[in-house]
Design a protein around this motif. Structure first.
Motif, PDB file in Angstrom:
ATOM      1  N   TYR A 124       0.770  -1.196   0.017  1.00 40.64           N
ATOM      2  CA  TYR A 124      -0.129   0.006  -0.202  1.00 40.64           C
ATOM      3  C   TYR A 124       0.751   1.214  -0.121  1.00 40.64           C
ATOM      4  CZ  TYR A 124      -4.235  -2.696   0.548  1.00 40.64           C
ATOM      5  OH  TYR A 124      -5.464  -3.313   0.340  1.00 40.64           O
ATOM      6  N   LYS A 127       1.999   2.476  -3.139  1.00 38.57           N
ATOM      7  CA  LYS A 127       0.973   2.955  -3.947  1.00 38.57           C
ATOM      8  C   LYS A 127       0.459   4.407  -3.624  1.00 38.57           C
ATOM      9  CE  LYS A 127       0.343  -0.165  -7.255  1.00 38.57           C
ATOM     10  NZ  LYS A 127       0.468   0.297  -8.915  1.00 38.57           N
ATOM     11  N   TRP A 129      -0.885   4.849  -0.715  1.00 36.30           N
ATOM     12  CA  TRP A 129      -2.354   4.602  -0.156  1.00 36.30           C
ATOM     13  C   TRP A 129      -2.099   4.263   1.419  1.00 36.30           C
ATOM     14  CZ3 TRP A 129      -3.860   0.478  -4.076  1.00 36.30           C
ATOM     15  CH2 TRP A 129      -4.338   1.203  -5.289  1.00 36.30           C
ATOM     16  N   PRO A 131      -3.885   2.504   4.652  1.00 39.66           N
ATOM     17  CA  PRO A 131      -5.037   1.785   5.155  1.00 39.66           C
ATOM     18  C   PRO A 131      -5.408   2.352   6.661  1.00 39.66           C
ATOM     19  CG  PRO A 131      -3.322   0.175   4.644  1.00 39.66           C
ATOM     20  CD  PRO A 131      -2.585   1.573   4.579  1.00 39.66           C
ATOM     21  N   PHE A 262      -9.203   3.443   3.012  1.00 40.45           N
ATOM     22  CA  PHE A 262      -7.837   3.920   2.415  1.00 40.45           C
ATOM     23  C   PHE A 262      -7.730   5.325   2.310  1.00 40.45           C
ATOM     24  CE2 PHE A 262      -8.960  -0.679   1.705  1.00 40.45           C
ATOM     25  CZ  PHE A 262      -7.796  -1.032   2.420  1.00 40.45           C
ATOM     26  N   TYR A 285     -12.133  -3.547  -4.587  1.00 39.77           N
ATOM     27  CA  TYR A 285     -11.500  -4.162  -3.343  1.00 39.77           C
ATOM     28  C   TYR A 285     -12.527  -5.223  -2.884  1.00 39.77           C
ATOM     29  CZ  TYR A 285      -9.576  -4.058   1.350  1.00 39.77           C
ATOM     30  OH  TYR A 285      -9.085  -4.357   2.445  1.00 39.77           O
ATOM     31  N   LEU A 362      -6.597  -7.387   3.761  1.00 37.45           N
ATOM     32  CA  LEU A 362      -5.929  -6.121   3.203  1.00 37.45           C
ATOM     33  C   LEU A 362      -5.221  -6.450   1.873  1.00 37.45           C
ATOM     34  CD1 LEU A 362      -4.169  -4.131   6.025  1.00 37.45           C
ATOM     35  CD2 LEU A 362      -6.322  -3.444   4.730  1.00 37.45           C
ATOM     36  N   TYR A 366      -6.309  -5.383  -1.850  1.00 39.63           N
ATOM     37  CA  TYR A 366      -5.307  -4.643  -2.637  1.00 39.63           C
ATOM     38  C   TYR A 366      -5.053  -5.580  -4.038  1.00 39.63           C
ATOM     39  CZ  TYR A 366      -0.612  -3.835  -4.256  1.00 39.63           C
ATOM     40  OH  TYR A 366       0.491  -3.594  -5.057  1.00 39.63           O
TER      41      TYR A 366
END
Length: 423
Positions: A124, A127, A129, A131, A262, A285, A362, A366
């Motif tokens: 994450y 990217k 992002w 969580p 996110f 997602y 997660l 993802y």
């Protein structure tokens, strides 16, 4: 380490519990005087500690030698200074310090549950992002018994009587155990555990504690510590607390629902468009969870007992369905304003290791976003009746077979972790 050493001295801590989580979520480690802890250049534990079963047993020798060095080498534990908690029930001023596991080349041990979650969070981070999670944890309070073969029973409350019947959301029923929960809340505050709402659930003396939303790694640490906190508070009041998924045959099971959303680099919810409508990311997602959750199922339901929870019309999911504000599905999107769009994964049992359950959920989501996986149609009615073709693994054996064959889990979480966890 200087910051931690200074804090220990300021708090006049005389004893330190240096802990890690094994596969089953049990805290393993060492207890030592704080001055010795500060002087240590790296606490060591045998690598084999990670692959103990819940009973403390190890896998067969032939398999064991394939997973662990024949020399049974030590891991080097390094404290996480952001994961330090007081131990309020200890007789002396004591701190619990959660550690990460490293090898002698200073690499994180791939089998360690905290490492597995960190590996997923790194995907994450790459990217941009972040969580945001909020766990809801259910458990039972039970009468003390010396015989583990005896059926569990509700404990005596303040009224002098045990509960009978269902008491969902009952304030009076929750108040039966006020002295215990006063300790729980006081101890959680002292430990920095961000707990929120207390709810009486469906079962007799079944409770739920909700955590405030926040950082995934920190909340996994908090759930890990919280389970022990509740057990200690219960023992103080001469009762037991259990996080088994299905501890009483005729009562509902206990879950660990996980709310997930996110934020992008600007702090915006990637599940919400500017006009308040859901983005494709939300649907992808959900699609990822539907596609990969079956082969990840042992992360959410790790014990034989876990699968006794999955029965129709018992408030437990039995399908891969999703819906908006629908509690009969596995993947619920709570009704909310656009900026608060989130997915609630209702699959994990209270017996799941929080690091691995968070990592599994997660990761599945993802993969759905990265591969733009479309979900099935949302179900508005009773998913127990309307989604019978979307079934979950029925037992641990089936779930482990799916996990063992999963190339995507081996690729993302590591082949050694998957093999070790299955064995």
């Amino acid at each position: 380490m200087k910051k931690l050493a200074s804090w220990l001295k300021e708090q006049k801590i005389t004893e330190v519990e240096a802990v890690i989580s094994d596969f089953t979520g049990i805290a393993r480690g060492k207890i030592m005087p704080s001055n010795k802890f500060i002087a240590e250049k790296g606490i060591r534990l045998p690598e084999s500690v990670l692959i103990q079963g819940v009973t403390g047993d190890y896998v067969d020798d032939e398999i064991y030698d394939d997973l662990i060095s024949a020399a049974e080498i030590d891991m080097i534990l390094k404290p996480d200074e952001s994961a330090v908690h007081m131990v309020p029930w200890a007789l002396e001023p004591t701190a619990l310090v959660i550690h990460d596991c490293y090898d002698k080349q200073d690499n994180l041990i791939s089998m360690a549950p905290r490492t597995v979650l960190k590996k997923v969070l790194a995907l994450y981070e790459a990217k941009g992002w972040t969580p945001v999670v909020a766990p809801e944890l259910e458990f039972y309070l039970t009468k003390r018994t010396a015989n583990p073969d005896h059926p569990l029973q509700p404990p005596i409350g303040r009224s002098g009587r045990p509960e009978s019947g269902r008491q969902s959301y009952s304030i009076d029923a929750a108040n039966e155990y006020d002295p215990l929960f006063e300790d729980v809340y006081d101890w959680c505050e002292e430990q920095g555990l961000d707990v929120d709402t207390l709810i009486h659930e469906e079962g007799a003396a079944q409770m739920e504690i909700n955590f405030r939303h926040g950082d995934a790694l920190s909340l996994a640490d908090q759930v890990f510590v919280f389970k022990r906190t509740v057990r200690e508070a219960a023992l103080k009041h001469d009762i037991n607390a259990t996080f088994m998924a299905k501890p009483i045959s005729h009562e509902p099971g206990s879950s660990m629902h996980l709310h997930q959303s996110f934020l992008d680099k600007d702090g915006n919810n990637i599940f919400s468009n500017k006009d308040g409508s859901p983005t494709n990311m939300l649907y992808h997602y959900i699609g990822g969870l539907q596609k990969y959750v079956c082969e990840s199922m042992p992360l959410f339901a790790p014990n034989v007992n876990s699968y006794r929870r999955f029965l129709s019309n018992t408030s437990a999911p039995v399908n891969l369905a999703w819906g908006i504000d629908n509690r009969t599905v596995s993947l619920r999107v709570p009704e909310s304003s656009g900026k608060n769009f989130r997915v609630e994964n209702r699959l994990a049992g209270a017996d799941a290791n929080p690091y691995l359950a968070f990592a599994g959920s997660l990761l599945c989501g993802y993969l759905g976003m990265i591969n733009e996986i479309e979900p099935s149609e949302a179900i508005a009615g009773n998913a127990y009746e309307d989604s019978k073709d979307q079934r979950l693994p029925l037992n641990l054996e089936e779930a482990l077979a799916l996990m063992e064959q999963s190339e995507i889990l081996k690729e993302t979480l590591g082949s050694l972790f998957v093999r070790s966890y299955v064995k």
